[in-house]
Design a protein around this motif. Structure first.
Motif, PDB file in Angstrom:
ATOM      1  N   LYS A 111      33.303  49.621  36.629  1.00  0.00           N
ATOM      2  CA  LYS A 111      32.346  49.365  37.715  1.00  0.00           C
ATOM      3  C   LYS A 111      31.974  47.890  37.785  1.00  0.00           C
ATOM      4  O   LYS A 111      31.821  47.330  38.879  1.00  0.00           O
ATOM      5  CB  LYS A 111      31.096  50.234  37.529  1.00  0.00           C
ATOM      6  N   LEU A 112      31.821  47.238  36.614  1.00  0.00           N
ATOM      7  CA  LEU A 112      31.499  45.818  36.600  1.00  0.00           C
ATOM      8  C   LEU A 112      32.592  45.014  37.297  1.00  0.00           C
ATOM      9  O   LEU A 112      32.309  44.170  38.157  1.00  0.00           O
ATOM     10  CB  LEU A 112      31.327  45.331  35.156  1.00  0.00           C
ATOM     11  N   LEU A 113      33.842  45.278  36.959  1.00  0.00           N
ATOM     12  CA  LEU A 113      34.956  44.550  37.573  1.00  0.00           C
ATOM     13  C   LEU A 113      35.030  44.833  39.073  1.00  0.00           C
ATOM     14  O   LEU A 113      35.269  43.923  39.874  1.00  0.00           O
ATOM     15  CB  LEU A 113      36.270  44.922  36.888  1.00  0.00           C
ATOM     16  N   GLU A 114      34.819  46.085  39.433  1.00  0.00           N
ATOM     17  CA  GLU A 114      34.880  46.463  40.844  1.00  0.00           C
ATOM     18  C   GLU A 114      33.796  45.756  41.652  1.00  0.00           C
ATOM     19  O   GLU A 114      34.063  45.223  42.741  1.00  0.00           O
ATOM     20  CB  GLU A 114      34.725  47.985  40.962  1.00  0.00           C
ATOM     21  N   ARG A 115      32.578  45.734  41.121  1.00  0.00           N
ATOM     22  CA  ARG A 115      31.471  45.097  41.845  1.00  0.00           C
ATOM     23  C   ARG A 115      31.624  43.579  41.891  1.00  0.00           C
ATOM     24  O   ARG A 115      31.283  42.943  42.898  1.00  0.00           O
ATOM     25  CB  ARG A 115      30.130  45.484  41.188  1.00  0.00           C
ATOM     26  N   LEU A 116      32.117  42.993  40.797  1.00  0.00           N
ATOM     27  CA  LEU A 116      32.357  41.552  40.812  1.00  0.00           C
ATOM     28  C   LEU A 116      33.421  41.195  41.844  1.00  0.00           C
ATOM     29  O   LEU A 116      33.265  40.247  42.614  1.00  0.00           O
ATOM     30  CB  LEU A 116      32.799  41.075  39.423  1.00  0.00           C
ATOM     31  N   GLU A 117      34.494  41.958  41.856  1.00  0.00           N
ATOM     32  CA  GLU A 117      35.580  41.675  42.799  1.00  0.00           C
ATOM     33  C   GLU A 117      35.113  41.822  44.239  1.00  0.00           C
ATOM     34  O   GLU A 117      35.583  41.122  45.138  1.00  0.00           O
ATOM     35  CB  GLU A 117      36.767  42.599  42.529  1.00  0.00           C
ATOM     36  N   ASP A 118      34.174  42.719  44.466  1.00  0.00           N
ATOM     37  CA  ASP A 118      33.689  42.984  45.821  1.00  0.00           C
ATOM     38  C   ASP A 118      32.690  41.919  46.298  1.00  0.00           C
ATOM     39  O   ASP A 118      32.383  41.850  47.478  1.00  0.00           O
ATOM     40  CB  ASP A 118      33.033  44.369  45.862  1.00  0.00           C
ATOM     41  N   HIS A 119      32.193  41.084  45.366  1.00  0.00           N
ATOM     42  CA  HIS A 119      31.200  40.068  45.740  1.00  0.00           C
ATOM     43  C   HIS A 119      31.861  38.978  46.574  1.00  0.00           C
ATOM     44  O   HIS A 119      32.916  38.452  46.230  1.00  0.00           O
ATOM     45  CB  HIS A 119      30.577  39.469  44.475  1.00  0.00           C
ATOM     46  N   ASP A 120      31.219  38.610  47.673  1.00  0.00           N
ATOM     47  CA  ASP A 120      31.810  37.656  48.614  1.00  0.00           C
ATOM     48  C   ASP A 120      32.121  36.307  47.988  1.00  0.00           C
ATOM     49  O   ASP A 120      33.070  35.623  48.399  1.00  0.00           O
ATOM     50  CB  ASP A 120      30.871  37.451  49.810  1.00  0.00           C
ATOM     51  N   ASP A 121      31.320  35.875  47.005  1.00  0.00           N
ATOM     52  CA  ASP A 121      31.494  34.531  46.445  1.00  0.00           C
ATOM     53  C   ASP A 121      32.509  34.484  45.304  1.00  0.00           C
ATOM     54  O   ASP A 121      32.918  33.401  44.893  1.00  0.00           O
ATOM     55  CB  ASP A 121      30.150  34.002  45.919  1.00  0.00           C
ATOM     56  N   VAL A 122      32.900  35.632  44.771  1.00  0.00           N
ATOM     57  CA  VAL A 122      33.790  35.664  43.606  1.00  0.00           C
ATOM     58  C   VAL A 122      35.243  35.507  44.035  1.00  0.00           C
ATOM     59  O   VAL A 122      35.742  36.257  44.877  1.00  0.00           O
ATOM     60  CB  VAL A 122      33.607  36.969  42.815  1.00  0.00           C
ATOM     61  N   GLN A 123      35.912  34.522  43.453  1.00  0.00           N
ATOM     62  CA  GLN A 123      37.316  34.255  43.770  1.00  0.00           C
ATOM     63  C   GLN A 123      38.257  34.917  42.767  1.00  0.00           C
ATOM     64  O   GLN A 123      39.279  35.478  43.136  1.00  0.00           O
ATOM     65  CB  GLN A 123      37.575  32.742  43.771  1.00  0.00           C
ATOM     66  N   ASN A 124      37.948  34.782  41.482  1.00  0.00           N
ATOM     67  CA  ASN A 124      38.814  35.318  40.433  1.00  0.00           C
ATOM     68  C   ASN A 124      37.981  35.877  39.292  1.00  0.00           C
ATOM     69  O   ASN A 124      36.889  35.376  39.013  1.00  0.00           O
ATOM     70  CB  ASN A 124      39.734  34.224  39.870  1.00  0.00           C
ATOM     71  N   ILE A 125      38.523  36.894  38.633  1.00  0.00           N
ATOM     72  CA  ILE A 125      37.901  37.462  37.439  1.00  0.00           C
ATOM     73  C   ILE A 125      38.977  37.554  36.369  1.00  0.00           C
ATOM     74  O   ILE A 125      40.056  38.100  36.603  1.00  0.00           O
ATOM     75  CB  ILE A 125      37.349  38.881  37.697  1.00  0.00           C
ATOM     76  N   TRP A 126      38.684  36.993  35.212  1.00  0.00           N
ATOM     77  CA  TRP A 126      39.612  37.093  34.082  1.00  0.00           C
ATOM     78  C   TRP A 126      38.888  37.818  32.948  1.00  0.00           C
ATOM     79  O   TRP A 126      37.701  37.602  32.718  1.00  0.00           O
ATOM     80  CB  TRP A 126      40.038  35.701  33.600  1.00  0.00           C
ATOM     81  N   HIS A 127      39.590  38.687  32.216  1.00  0.00           N
ATOM     82  CA  HIS A 127      38.962  39.404  31.122  1.00  0.00           C
ATOM     83  C   HIS A 127      40.002  39.731  30.056  1.00  0.00           C
ATOM     84  O   HIS A 127      41.213  39.615  30.295  1.00  0.00           O
ATOM     85  CB  HIS A 127      38.272  40.676  31.628  1.00  0.00           C
ATOM     86  N   ASN A 128      39.535  40.146  28.898  1.00  0.00           N
ATOM     87  CA  ASN A 128      40.462  40.477  27.802  1.00  0.00           C
ATOM     88  C   ASN A 128      40.381  41.946  27.418  1.00  0.00           C
ATOM     89  O   ASN A 128      40.612  42.314  26.264  1.00  0.00           O
ATOM     90  CB  ASN A 128      40.227  39.582  26.583  1.00  0.00           C
ATOM     91  N   TRP A 129      40.051  42.792  28.393  1.00  0.00           N
ATOM     92  CA  TRP A 129      40.010  44.236  28.156  1.00  0.00           C
ATOM     93  C   TRP A 129      41.443  44.767  28.061  1.00  0.00           C
ATOM     94  O   TRP A 129      42.216  44.617  28.998  1.00  0.00           O
ATOM     95  CB  TRP A 129      39.249  44.923  29.284  1.00  0.00           C
ATOM     96  N   GLU A 130      41.764  45.367  26.946  1.00  0.00           N
ATOM     97  CA  GLU A 130      43.098  45.946  26.765  1.00  0.00           C
ATOM     98  C   GLU A 130      43.077  47.368  27.309  1.00  0.00           C
ATOM     99  O   GLU A 130      42.682  48.311  26.628  1.00  0.00           O
ATOM    100  CB  GLU A 130      43.507  45.948  25.284  1.00  0.00           C
ATOM    101  N   GLN A 131      43.521  47.500  28.555  1.00  0.00           N
ATOM    102  CA  GLN A 131      43.519  48.793  29.204  1.00  0.00           C
ATOM    103  C   GLN A 131      44.782  49.576  28.829  1.00  0.00           C
ATOM    104  O   GLN A 131      45.855  49.011  28.697  1.00  0.00           O
ATOM    105  CB  GLN A 131      43.455  48.611  30.721  1.00  0.00           C
ATOM    106  N   GLU A 132      44.609  50.881  28.697  1.00  0.00           N
ATOM    107  CA  GLU A 132      45.756  51.734  28.330  1.00  0.00           C
ATOM    108  C   GLU A 132      46.663  51.923  29.541  1.00  0.00           C
ATOM    109  O   GLU A 132      46.220  52.012  30.649  1.00  0.00           O
ATOM    110  CB  GLU A 132      45.248  53.089  27.835  1.00  0.00           C
TER     111      GLU A 132
END
Length: 241
Positions: free
Chosen positions: A220-241
């Motif tokens: 949800k955090l990534l989804e909401r950040l990505e949906d924010h008008d001012d956010v251009q890029n999001i980088w993270h180190n979550w190792e998703q399965e």
């Protein structure tokens, strides 16, 4: 929007709805404006603008929209002054998160980003608190199709790429940041079309989440950040399965 999986961002991008594409094109338009104002409207003499145009094309942004964004930024009609700001923090379970934004109101954007971190089990930290865990690289993704892997690898390495990897669907080419434009342009001249071509932040270590609640909050955090008008890029180190 990069995560642990090299290809997750590409597959996610392919599935975007028209509304999401419209928002993405608006965000790329801001990047074009920043590039034009820093180096002029002529791509021939502005390598940063050439890079943003390549990114726009990889996202299937129409040429007329790209040209309109360049003309708008070069003209007197748009007086909005965007500022590039990077926020760093931790998501649930200690996942490192970097958020790049372009904003015309830093107080509003900082408050919004801090609120999202807090709401979904994380916290926004000071500049530098997680960026040391990442390394900036140029990243070019090419769909495999019927292309010869050895040929693509040799062209990329001869052009100055620092690393080449392949899976069943894509080739990933990494470069040092200063070599990115030259490598991208040589691959472009060789006739390759890119699924993605941009500077990215590659995690040096990864964090796994095992608690279902943490996983849900992180998504949800990534989804909401990505949906924010001012956010251009999001980088993270979550190792998703």
């Amino acid at each position: 929007m990069a995560g642990h999986s090299k290809w997750a961002n590409i597959k996610h991008k392919k599935s975007k709805t028209d509304a999401q594409k419209g928002k993405l094109f608006t965000k790329i338009g801001r990047e074009i404006a920043i590039a034009v104002r820093s180096g002029g409207p002529d791509p021939a003499s502005n390598s940063k603008l050439r890079d943003v145009i390549a990114k726009a094309k990889s996202c299937n942004m129409p040429n007329e929209s790209i040209m309109r964004s360049i003309k708008k930024a070069a003209g007197e009609g748009d007086t909005t002054n965007y500022e590039a700001i990077t926020y760093e923090g931790y998501g649930p379970g200690g996942v490192a998160v970097i958020v790049e934004a372009l904003t015309d109101n830093r107080n509003r954007t900082a408050g919004d980003i801090r609120h999202l971190f807090d709401k979904y089990g994380g916290n926004m930290g000071a500049t530098g608190c997680v960026s040391f865990m990442f390394e900036q690289k140029g990243q070019i993704i090419i769909e495999r199709g019927d292309k010869d892997e050895d040929e693509v690898m040799m062209i990329a390495l001869d052009a100055g790429a620092s690393d080449f990897q392949a899976d069943e669907e894509y080739f990933e080419i990494l470069t040092e940041p200063n070599d990115f434009t030259a490598v991208r342009e040589k691959l472009e001249a060789a006739g390759f079309r890119f699924e993605s071509a941009e500077l990215t932040m590659i995690p040096q270590t990864y964090t796994k989440l095992t608690n279902p609640e943490d996983i849900e909050k992180m998504e949800k955090l990534l989804e909401r950040l990505e949906d924010h008008d001012d956010v251009q890029n999001i980088w993270h180190n979550w190792e998703q399965e």
